[in-house]
Design a protein around this motif. Structure first.
Motif, PDB file in Angstrom:
ATOM      1  N   HIS A  57       7.989  11.779   2.998  1.00  0.00           N
ATOM      2  CA  HIS A  57       6.628  12.311   3.062  1.00  0.00           C
ATOM      3  C   HIS A  57       6.463  13.261   4.243  1.00  0.00           C
ATOM      4  N   ARG A  58       6.980  12.863   5.407  1.00  0.00           N
ATOM      5  CA  ARG A  58       6.865  13.712   6.594  1.00  0.00           C
ATOM      6  C   ARG A  58       7.653  15.005   6.424  1.00  0.00           C
ATOM      7  N   LEU A  59       8.795  14.920   5.764  1.00  0.00           N
ATOM      8  CA  LEU A  59       9.588  16.125   5.548  1.00  0.00           C
ATOM      9  C   LEU A  59       8.858  17.125   4.664  1.00  0.00           C
ATOM     10  N   ARG A  60       8.094  16.619   3.717  1.00  0.00           N
ATOM     11  CA  ARG A  60       7.362  17.532   2.831  1.00  0.00           C
ATOM     12  C   ARG A  60       6.332  18.349   3.599  1.00  0.00           C
ATOM     13  N   PRO A  77       0.824  -1.219   0.000  1.00  0.00           N
ATOM     14  CA  PRO A  77       0.000   0.000   0.000  1.00  0.00           C
ATOM     15  C   PRO A  77       0.854   1.263   0.000  1.00  0.00           C
ATOM     16  N   VAL A  78       1.210   1.699  -1.185  1.00  0.00           N
ATOM     17  CA  VAL A  78       2.082   2.866  -1.342  1.00  0.00           C
ATOM     18  C   VAL A  78       1.460   3.787  -2.376  1.00  0.00           C
ATOM     19  N   SER A  79       1.518   5.080  -2.124  1.00  0.00           N
ATOM     20  CA  SER A  79       1.063   6.051  -3.105  1.00  0.00           C
ATOM     21  C   SER A  79       2.069   7.188  -3.162  1.00  0.00           C
ATOM     22  N   GLY A  80       2.008   7.922  -4.250  1.00  0.00           N
ATOM     23  CA  GLY A  80       2.938   9.028  -4.399  1.00  0.00           C
ATOM     24  C   GLY A  80       2.767   9.719  -5.729  1.00  0.00           C
ATOM     25  N   VAL A  81       3.726  10.586  -6.026  1.00  0.00           N
ATOM     26  CA  VAL A  81       3.721  11.346  -7.267  1.00  0.00           C
ATOM     27  C   VAL A  81       5.045  11.114  -7.971  1.00  0.00           C
ATOM     28  N   VAL A 100      20.122  -0.229   5.960  1.00  0.00           N
ATOM     29  CA  VAL A 100      19.098   0.143   6.939  1.00  0.00           C
ATOM     30  C   VAL A 100      18.700   1.611   6.798  1.00  0.00           C
ATOM     31  N   LEU A 101      19.686   2.486   6.630  1.00  0.00           N
ATOM     32  CA  LEU A 101      19.435   3.924   6.705  1.00  0.00           C
ATOM     33  C   LEU A 101      18.840   4.506   5.433  1.00  0.00           C
ATOM     34  N   LEU A 102      19.197   3.988   4.262  1.00  0.00           N
ATOM     35  CA  LEU A 102      18.640   4.551   3.030  1.00  0.00           C
ATOM     36  C   LEU A 102      17.132   4.332   2.921  1.00  0.00           C
ATOM     37  N   PRO A 103      16.604   3.123   3.196  1.00  0.00           N
ATOM     38  CA  PRO A 103      15.132   2.985   3.215  1.00  0.00           C
ATOM     39  C   PRO A 103      14.471   3.903   4.235  1.00  0.00           C
ATOM     40  N   ALA A 104      15.111   4.075   5.393  1.00  0.00           N
ATOM     41  CA  ALA A 104      14.545   4.977   6.398  1.00  0.00           C
ATOM     42  C   ALA A 104      14.508   6.410   5.885  1.00  0.00           C
ATOM     43  N   ALA A 105      15.556   6.820   5.170  1.00  0.00           N
ATOM     44  CA  ALA A 105      15.588   8.174   4.607  1.00  0.00           C
ATOM     45  C   ALA A 105      14.459   8.381   3.605  1.00  0.00           C
ATOM     46  N   LEU A 106      14.194   7.377   2.776  1.00  0.00           N
ATOM     47  CA  LEU A 106      13.118   7.498   1.788  1.00  0.00           C
ATOM     48  C   LEU A 106      11.749   7.533   2.465  1.00  0.00           C
ATOM     49  N   LEU A 107      11.586   6.762   3.540  1.00  0.00           N
ATOM     50  CA  LEU A 107      10.307   6.754   4.253  1.00  0.00           C
ATOM     51  C   LEU A 107      10.032   8.087   4.946  1.00  0.00           C
ATOM     52  N   LEU A 109       6.696  19.411   6.612  1.00  0.00           N
ATOM     53  CA  LEU A 109       7.402  20.437   7.379  1.00  0.00           C
ATOM     54  C   LEU A 109       7.647  21.697   6.566  1.00  0.00           C
ATOM     55  N   GLN A 110       7.648  21.577   5.247  1.00  0.00           N
ATOM     56  CA  GLN A 110       7.852  22.744   4.399  1.00  0.00           C
ATOM     57  C   GLN A 110       6.703  23.741   4.523  1.00  0.00           C
ATOM     58  N   LEU A 111       5.572  23.274   5.007  1.00  0.00           N
ATOM     59  CA  LEU A 111       4.402  24.141   5.148  1.00  0.00           C
ATOM     60  C   LEU A 111       4.426  24.935   6.455  1.00  0.00           C
ATOM     61  N   GLY A 112       5.428  24.699   7.282  1.00  0.00           N
ATOM     62  CA  GLY A 112       5.491  25.366   8.579  1.00  0.00           C
ATOM     63  C   GLY A 112       5.081  24.421   9.694  1.00  0.00           C
ATOM     64  N   ASP A 113       5.607  24.662  10.893  1.00  0.00           N
ATOM     65  CA  ASP A 113       5.340  23.754  12.009  1.00  0.00           C
ATOM     66  C   ASP A 113       3.859  23.676  12.364  1.00  0.00           C
ATOM     67  N   ASP A 114       3.175  24.807  12.372  1.00  0.00           N
ATOM     68  CA  ASP A 114       1.760  24.809  12.769  1.00  0.00           C
ATOM     69  C   ASP A 114       0.905  24.019  11.780  1.00  0.00           C
ATOM     70  N   VAL A 115       1.134  24.258  10.493  1.00  0.00           N
ATOM     71  CA  VAL A 115       0.375  23.523   9.478  1.00  0.00           C
ATOM     72  C   VAL A 115       0.712  22.036   9.535  1.00  0.00           C
ATOM     73  N   ALA A 116       1.989  21.719   9.721  1.00  0.00           N
ATOM     74  CA  ALA A 116       2.393  20.319   9.797  1.00  0.00           C
ATOM     75  C   ALA A 116       1.721  19.616  10.969  1.00  0.00           C
ATOM     76  N   ARG A 117       1.642  20.294  12.105  1.00  0.00           N
ATOM     77  CA  ARG A 117       0.948  19.689  13.245  1.00  0.00           C
ATOM     78  C   ARG A 117      -0.530  19.503  12.938  1.00  0.00           C
ATOM     79  N   GLY A 118      -1.123  20.459  12.230  1.00  0.00           N
ATOM     80  CA  GLY A 118      -2.527  20.336  11.856  1.00  0.00           C
ATOM     81  C   GLY A 118      -2.776  19.163  10.932  1.00  0.00           C
ATOM     82  N   LEU A 119      -1.774  18.782  10.157  1.00  0.00           N
ATOM     83  CA  LEU A 119      -1.888  17.638   9.255  1.00  0.00           C
ATOM     84  C   LEU A 119      -1.527  16.321   9.930  1.00  0.00           C
TER      85      LEU A 119
END
Length: 369
Positions: free
Chosen positions: A248-251, A35-39, A238-245, A253-263
Motif C-alpha cells: 500500500h505504501r509503495l503505491r 480490518p483490511v481493505s483493498g481492491v 517473516v519477510l513475505l508478509p512484510a513485503a505484502l504489507l 510513492l508512484q504519485l511522486g514524493d511530494d504527493v506521497a508526503r501529502g498523503l
C-alpha cells in the motif's frame, strides 16, 4: 469473518448497499475482522492461480527426475504423505530439498525484484544490477576463501554482505533524501566494486577454494539439503508478509514524493523498509543457491505484463520467479546428457534477452540516456 464490500468508484447500486460493485478490472472489498481493505483485480487473481498451478506441476516434475524416474502420480502421493516407503524416502530425503530450494529461491528473488522496481519506478532495478546480490556473494566467497565465517554460516555471511552493500548504496545516494534514479545508478557502481572484490578473492585463494566458490557463484541447486533450506523457510515466513504489507505504501510513492508526503507517507522510511525486506530476501536466497542470475530482473516484468498492472505485483512476481527457477533447473539437468549444469547458466541465457529488450524499450521511450 465478516466482510463488507464497498463500491468501486463510478458504480452505484441503491438496492443493495453491501453488494460488490464490479468494474471491468477490479472489485473493492473491506473486511471487518481483520480490518483490511483493498481492491481485487480478477485478471491478477486468475494469473496467480494459473502460475501457482504451473509452478506446482514444475515442482512435481523436478522431483520426479533423477537416476530413478518416478511417475508424477507417485510423486504427488508421496508429497502428501502416501505411497510406498521406498518412493517416500527418495522424494522426501533425496529430491525434495533441491526442488524446495528452487521454489523458495525463485519466490524470494521474484518478490525482491518487484519491490525494488516498484520503489524506484525503474524496470532495470533489481538486486542483480544494484549490488545487493554481489554484496552477498562477496561476503560468502570471503568466508570460503579466507576460511572464516565467525560462526555465522553461509546465510549469516550473505545477510551481512547484502546489508552492507545496500547501506552503502543508500548512503551514497543520499542528497537531502534519495530518489529511485540515484539508487539505481549508485547500485550499479557498488555492484562492480563487489564483483572486483570477488574476482580478487578468487584469484588469491587456493585452487580447491576457488573451485568451491565458483560452483556457488554461478547459482547452483545441486546437493541442497534440509539444513540449507530451513533458514530460508524461516526468513520467508517473516519477510513475505512484510513485503505484502508494504504494498500500500509503495503505491503512494508512484504519485511522486511530494504527493506521497501529502498523503501521510513517510517516504524515506518506506524506502528503507523496502530495501531491508528486499535485502533479506536476496541474502537468504543467495546464501541457499548462489546468485541465480536475472530472475529478480525478469520475473517482475513478466508478471507485470501477464497481469496488465502498472507495476509488478509481488505475488505474481514471486510465482513467476519460482516457475523460472524450477523450469531452468529442469533444463539444466536434461540439456547435456550425464551432466547437471548449474541453474544459473540457464537463467542467465533466458534472462539476458529480457535485459536487452528492456534497454531497447527504454531507449525508444527516450529514457535510456
Amino acid at each position: 469473518m465478516k466482510t463488507d464490500l464497498v463500491p468501486v468508484p463510478g458504480r452505484t447500486d441503491a438496492a443493495d448497499p453491501v453488494r460488490p460493485r464490479r468494474s471491468a478490472r477490479r472489485v473493492a472489498f473491506r473486511l471487518s475482522v481483520p480490518p483490511v481493505s483493498g481492491v481485487l483485480r480478477p485478471r491478477t487473481a486468475v494469473v496467480c492461480l494459473a502460475l501457482a498451478a504451473l509452478t506446482f506441476l514444475a515442482f512435481c516434475v523436478v522431483v520426479s527426475v533423477g537416476d530413478i524416474a518416478l511417475p508424477l502420480g507417485d510423486v504427488v502421493t508421496a508429497l502428501f504423505g502416501g505411497g510406498d516407503p521406498g518412493t517416500a524416502l527418495i522424494v522426501h530425503e533425496l529430491r525434495l530439498p533441491r526442488a524446495l530450494a528452487g521454489l523458495l529461491v525463485g519466490i524470494a528473488f521474484g518478490v525482491s525484484g518487484a519491490l525494488l522496481q516498484t520503489m524506484t519506478l525503474n524496470p532495470l532495478a533489481s538486486p542483480d544490477l544494484m549490488g545487493i546480490t554481489q554484496g552477498a556473494g562477496t561476503a560468502v566467497v570471503a568466508g570460503i576463501v579466507l576460511g572464516w565465517d565467525a560462526g555465522l554460516g553461509t546465510q549469516g555471511l550473505g545477510l551481512l554482505g547484502a546489508l552492507g552493500a545496500a547501506a552503502l548504496v543508500y548512503v551514497l545516494a543520499w542528497k537531502r533524501g534519495t530518489t529511485g534514479y540515484r539508487i539505481v545508478l549508485v547500485g550499479v557502481g557498488i555492484a562492480w566494486i563487489c564483483t572486483s572484490c570477488t574476482d580478487y578473492l578468487m584469484a588469491t585463494g587456493q585452487r580447491f577454494q576457488a573451485q568451491a566458490a565458483l560452483g556457488w557463484l554461478v547459482g547452483n541447486l545441486n546437493g541442497r539439503t534440509w539444513e540449507q533450506i530451513t533458514p530460508l523457510v524461516a526468513a520467508l515466513a517473516v519477510l513475505l508478509p512484510a513485503a505484502l504489507l508494504l504494498g500500500h505504501r509503495l503505491r503512494t510513492l508512484q504519485l511522486g514524493d511530494d504527493v506521497a508526503r501529502g498523503l501521510g507517507t513517510r517516504v524515506q522510511t518506506v524506502r528503507v523498509a523496502v530495501l531491508l525486506v528486499s535485502v533479506g530476501l536476496v541474502a537468504f536466497g543467495t546464501a541457499t543457491a548462489g546468485p541465480v542470475a536475472f530472475v529478480a530482473l525478469a520475473a517482475p516484468q513478466v508478471a507485470q505484463r501477464l497481469t496488465g498492472t502498472a507495476v509488478p505485483p509481488p505475488v505474481a512476481a514471486g510465482l513467476t520467479g519460482a516457475l523460472m527457477v524450477l523450469v531452468s533447473d529442469l533444463i539444466a539437468r536434461k540439456l547435456v546428457p550425464d551432466t547437471e549444469l548449474p541453474v544459473g547458466v540457464v537463467t542467465g541465457v533466458l534472462g539476458a534477452p529480457v535485459l536487452l529488450w528492456l534497454l531497447v524499450r527504454a531507449n525508444r521511450a527516450g529514457s535510456g540516456g
